[in-house]
Design a protein around this motif. Structure first.
Motif, PDB file in Angstrom:
ATOM      1  N   GLY A  29      10.278  -3.601  -7.135  1.00  0.00           N
ATOM      2  CA  GLY A  29      10.655  -2.188  -7.098  1.00  0.00           C
ATOM      3  C   GLY A  29      10.395  -1.519  -5.775  1.00  0.00           C
ATOM      4  N   LEU A  30       9.952  -2.275  -4.756  1.00  0.00           N
ATOM      5  CA  LEU A  30       9.690  -1.712  -3.436  1.00  0.00           C
ATOM      6  C   LEU A  30      10.990  -1.208  -2.804  1.00  0.00           C
ATOM      7  CD1 LEU A  30       7.700  -1.284  -1.038  1.00  0.00           C
ATOM      8  CD2 LEU A  30       8.313  -3.604  -0.287  1.00  0.00           C
ATOM      9  N   GLN A  40       1.046  -0.161  -4.118  1.00  0.00           N
ATOM     10  CA  GLN A  40       0.471   1.057  -3.535  1.00  0.00           C
ATOM     11  C   GLN A  40       1.322   2.256  -3.947  1.00  0.00           C
ATOM     12  OE1 GLN A  40      -2.380   0.096  -2.035  1.00  0.00           O
ATOM     13  NE2 GLN A  40      -1.588  -1.960  -2.462  1.00  0.00           N
ATOM     14  N   PRO A  41       0.748   3.246  -4.592  1.00  0.00           N
ATOM     15  CA  PRO A  41       1.534   4.422  -5.000  1.00  0.00           C
ATOM     16  C   PRO A  41       2.147   5.134  -3.797  1.00  0.00           C
ATOM     17  CG  PRO A  41      -0.638   4.404  -6.054  1.00  0.00           C
ATOM     18  CD  PRO A  41      -0.663   3.347  -4.993  1.00  0.00           C
ATOM     19  N   ASN A  42       3.394   5.525  -3.935  1.00  0.00           N
ATOM     20  CA  ASN A  42       4.067   6.374  -2.941  1.00  0.00           C
ATOM     21  C   ASN A  42       4.153   5.721  -1.563  1.00  0.00           C
ATOM     22  OD1 ASN A  42       4.026   8.448  -4.989  1.00  0.00           O
ATOM     23  ND2 ASN A  42       1.890   8.825  -4.405  1.00  0.00           N
ATOM     24  N   MET A  43       4.408   4.394  -1.560  1.00  0.00           N
ATOM     25  CA  MET A  43       4.540   3.684  -0.295  1.00  0.00           C
ATOM     26  C   MET A  43       5.975   3.191  -0.121  1.00  0.00           C
ATOM     27  SD  MET A  43       1.993   1.124   1.621  1.00  0.00           S
ATOM     28  CE  MET A  43       2.132   1.085   3.418  1.00  0.00           C
ATOM     29  N   TYR A  44       6.505   3.345   1.101  1.00  0.00           N
ATOM     30  CA  TYR A  44       7.894   3.013   1.388  1.00  0.00           C
ATOM     31  C   TYR A  44       7.978   2.247   2.701  1.00  0.00           C
ATOM     32  CZ  TYR A  44       8.465   6.682  -2.076  1.00  0.00           C
ATOM     33  OH  TYR A  44       8.370   7.440  -3.228  1.00  0.00           O
ATOM     34  N   VAL A  45       9.084   1.524   2.881  1.00  0.00           N
ATOM     35  CA  VAL A  45       9.323   0.765   4.106  1.00  0.00           C
ATOM     36  C   VAL A  45      10.517   1.354   4.834  1.00  0.00           C
ATOM     37  CG1 VAL A  45       9.848  -1.493   5.108  1.00  0.00           C
ATOM     38  CG2 VAL A  45       8.433  -1.344   3.030  1.00  0.00           C
ATOM     39  N   ALA A  87      -3.826   9.298   1.983  1.00  0.00           N
ATOM     40  CA  ALA A  87      -2.621  10.094   2.240  1.00  0.00           C
ATOM     41  C   ALA A  87      -1.709  10.069   1.017  1.00  0.00           C
ATOM     42  CB  ALA A  87      -1.878   9.543   3.451  1.00  0.00           C
ATOM     43  N   THR A  88      -1.045  11.181   0.756  1.00  0.00           N
ATOM     44  CA  THR A  88      -0.146  11.244  -0.403  1.00  0.00           C
ATOM     45  C   THR A  88       0.976  10.230  -0.272  1.00  0.00           C
ATOM     46  OG1 THR A  88      -0.610  13.613  -0.558  1.00  0.00           O
ATOM     47  CG2 THR A  88       1.305  12.778  -1.779  1.00  0.00           C
ATOM     48  N   PHE A  89       1.627  10.214   0.896  1.00  0.00           N
ATOM     49  CA  PHE A  89       2.722   9.278   1.148  1.00  0.00           C
ATOM     50  C   PHE A  89       2.345   8.336   2.283  1.00  0.00           C
ATOM     51  CE2 PHE A  89       4.887  13.052  -0.591  1.00  0.00           C
ATOM     52  CZ  PHE A  89       5.522  12.470  -1.686  1.00  0.00           C
ATOM     53  N   LYS A  90       2.750   7.080   2.107  1.00  0.00           N
ATOM     54  CA  LYS A  90       2.467   6.041   3.092  1.00  0.00           C
ATOM     55  C   LYS A  90       3.791   5.384   3.473  1.00  0.00           C
ATOM     56  CE  LYS A  90      -1.916   5.093   0.715  1.00  0.00           C
ATOM     57  NZ  LYS A  90      -1.653   5.966  -0.443  1.00  0.00           N
ATOM     58  N   PHE A 105      11.815  11.619  -3.424  1.00  0.00           N
ATOM     59  CA  PHE A 105      10.859  11.111  -4.385  1.00  0.00           C
ATOM     60  C   PHE A 105       9.670  12.063  -4.475  1.00  0.00           C
ATOM     61  CE2 PHE A 105      13.012   7.666  -2.196  1.00  0.00           C
ATOM     62  CZ  PHE A 105      13.557   6.944  -3.265  1.00  0.00           C
ATOM     63  N   THR A 106       9.214  12.297  -5.675  1.00  0.00           N
ATOM     64  CA  THR A 106       8.038  13.119  -5.929  1.00  0.00           C
ATOM     65  C   THR A 106       6.816  12.226  -6.022  1.00  0.00           C
ATOM     66  OG1 THR A 106       9.378  14.732  -7.125  1.00  0.00           O
ATOM     67  CG2 THR A 106       6.995  14.801  -7.482  1.00  0.00           C
ATOM     68  N   ALA A 107       5.722  12.650  -5.435  1.00  0.00           N
ATOM     69  CA  ALA A 107       4.514  11.830  -5.398  1.00  0.00           C
ATOM     70  C   ALA A 107       4.038  11.518  -6.811  1.00  0.00           C
ATOM     71  CB  ALA A 107       3.407  12.556  -4.638  1.00  0.00           C
ATOM     72  N   VAL A 108       3.666  10.269  -6.997  1.00  0.00           N
ATOM     73  CA  VAL A 108       3.073   9.810  -8.264  1.00  0.00           C
ATOM     74  C   VAL A 108       1.572   9.946  -8.126  1.00  0.00           C
ATOM     75  CG1 VAL A 108       2.774   7.866  -9.813  1.00  0.00           C
ATOM     76  CG2 VAL A 108       4.976   8.221  -8.669  1.00  0.00           C
ATOM     77  N   LYS A 109       0.976  10.629  -9.039  1.00  0.00           N
ATOM     78  CA  LYS A 109      -0.473  10.835  -8.974  1.00  0.00           C
ATOM     79  C   LYS A 109      -1.230   9.622  -9.505  1.00  0.00           C
ATOM     80  CE  LYS A 109       0.044  15.018  -7.389  1.00  0.00           C
ATOM     81  NZ  LYS A 109      -0.320  15.317  -6.001  1.00  0.00           N
TER      82      LYS A 109
END
Length: 471
Positions: free
Chosen positions: A403-404, A381-386, A338-341, A467-471
């Motif tokens: 940086g989380l 993990q790229p593009n992961m947020y809490v 998934a792009t964003f988690k 936030f823009t997805a980091v590839k």
């Protein structure tokens, strides 16, 4: 988001005959929705509405001297006469469901009997649904010659291969005594409904067993609190139309900062676990993950069932998640494309937490070892947020070491906001507000962006980060 094209009245709960028994005063809860399945929670009640003219609960003797015990609180042997009561009744329930644009595809379950031993509740597991589809639901109840019905609806998730914009909303900490509309419930619910979310997440502390009134010192009083809060019109109307994922924390398990084995007087730990699963739509496990199209996957974590005692010394064996759940989480996150988690946690992972008096979550020193481990994994993990609940204030923060980023949704009402001060704004904070409201998350598929927006109780946006997805 896609409009579900459903119009409901806040006041017209169900089309029931005006006779005793056979009503749906608690509405319905639609949960655990994925691309092909859903669970519809139902409860048959004696009356169409809660008891609004019943006896008020009184302050237990000794409360002000902090000597409260079960003997201090009246026995409440007949809860039906108490204000807010919603008494269940035995009878039968069935569910019909169909794609909203295709009534010809209607399916109807068999009639299912409901019994007092499980609070007159039944959960219907719907399968073989169509992905990314608006569904209509009709719940019917009957008892003797009395019948009732209630309409609702939900949308299934898109397939993992399909691109779609997604919107969801999140809240925490919303008990009955601290509702901000005495007659209707919490004001955030019509505000969230107006945003037409695809789904809703409650991160826990749905009710507080260990706060007045009454104190839920046994199973009957615990059920009473659930039935009372979910008879409120704002909540009822919302859940009839929006699918939900429910999580629990300490106060809706047994008591503050509870861990396994911590009973609350006559409400046992095992009863606390079973009551949560009884009162919300729930599948096999309370930790789970759901995919919503190509660009979003969410994880819902169990924070009470597997934890170590808070009082144990910290170290590699001390845990909140437990070994099995933690390994499942690591494995499923690493397997996701998934792009964003988004991790939804009942308690903070990043914090910061209260200055003193709290040692119960991964942002506290009591669980620093596992907290450091989990933060390091998530940040990698790229593009992961809490997104977290539990805290009685809204914030956005960033862990200075990894940086989380973490977003705290805040409590469901302003009167519930407490435990922190805006003067505590520090280097970790990007936003801090000691008020209630909710969090909205939008995934923009075409632009590959995710937006986090804190809302006030009245719906105003008070903070926004994108936030823009980091590839």
């Amino acid at each position: 988001m896609k409009s579900r094209l459903l119009l409901f009245s806040l006041f017209t709960l169900s089309a029931c005959q005006a006779l005793a028994g056979g009503h749906l005063a608690n509405g319905i809860k639609i949960g655990e929705v994925d691309a092909e399945s859903a669970i519809v929670w139902t409860r048959l009640t004696e009356q169409p509405e809660r008891n609004i003219k019943g006896l008020e609960f009184t302050e237990p003797i000794g409360l002000k001297t902090k000597k409260f015990s079960p003997s201090s609180q009246p026995a409440y042997t007949d809860l039906s006469i108490m204000q807010g009561s919603v008494i269940g009744t035995e009878g039968e329930i069935r569910v019909s469901y169909w794609p909203s644009q295709n009534d010809a595809d209607r399916k109807t379950t068999d009639w299912q009997s409901v019994y007092s031993k499980n609070d007159c509740i039944h959960q219907f597991h719907l399968a073989d649904l169509k992905p990314d589809t608006a569904y209509s639901v009709l719940v019917e109840g009957r008892k003797g010659g009395n019948s009732c019905q209630l309409e609702g609806g939900f949308r299934t998730a898109p397939l993992a291969s399909d691109s779609s914009d997604i919107r969801f909303v999140v809240t925490t900490c919303g008990d009955y005594p601290r509702r901000d509309d005495p007659d209707m419930g919490h004001k955030i619910y019509p505000q969230m409904l107006s945003l037409d979310p695809d789904f809703f997440v409650h991160t826990g502390d749905i009710e507080y067993y260990d706060r007045p009134y009454p104190y839920a010192t046994n199973l009957d009083l615990a059920r009473f609190k659930w039935n009372r809060i979910y008879s409120m019109p704002f909540l009822r109307d919302f859940h009839n139309q929006v699918s939900s994922y429910f999580m629990k924390d300490d106060h809706d398990t047994t008591k503050n900062d509870a861990w396994p084995g911590k009973d609350y007087f006559d409400l046992t730990w095992q009863q606390g676990l079973a009551t949560f699963r009884e009162q919300v739509p729930m599948g096999e496990k309370t930790y789970r993950t759901f995919r919503w199209g190509q660009d979003l996957q969410i994880w819902l974590i169990e924070g009470r069932d597997f934890r170590s005692a808070n009082t144990l010394p910290d170290g590699p064996d001390k845990t909140i998640w437990g070994a099995e759940q933690k390994q499942w989480f690591y494995d499923t996150v690493k397997a996701s494309d998934a792009t964003f988690k988004v991790l939804l946690s009942p308690t903070p992972i990043v914090g910061p937490d209260r200055i003193k008096g709290k040692n119960d979550n991964h942002s506290n020193t009591a669980f620093a070892h596992e907290g450091n481990e989990i933060r390091a994994f998530l940040a990698a993990q790229p593009n992961m947020y809490v997104v977290n609940g539990d805290r009685h204030w809204q914030y956005a923060s960033i862990d200075p070491k990894t940086g989380l980023r973490e977003f705290s949704c805040g409590p469901a009402s302003d009167v519930h906001a407490s435990g922190y001060k805006e003067e505590f704004y520090g280097e970790m904070h990007r936003f801090l507000r000691i008020k209630g409201g909710f969090l909205r998350v939008d995934v923009d598929s075409s632009e590959q962006k995710i937006h986090f927006r804190h809302h006030a109780v009245n719906g105003d946006v008070v903070n926004e980060e994108s936030f823009t997805a980091v590839k």
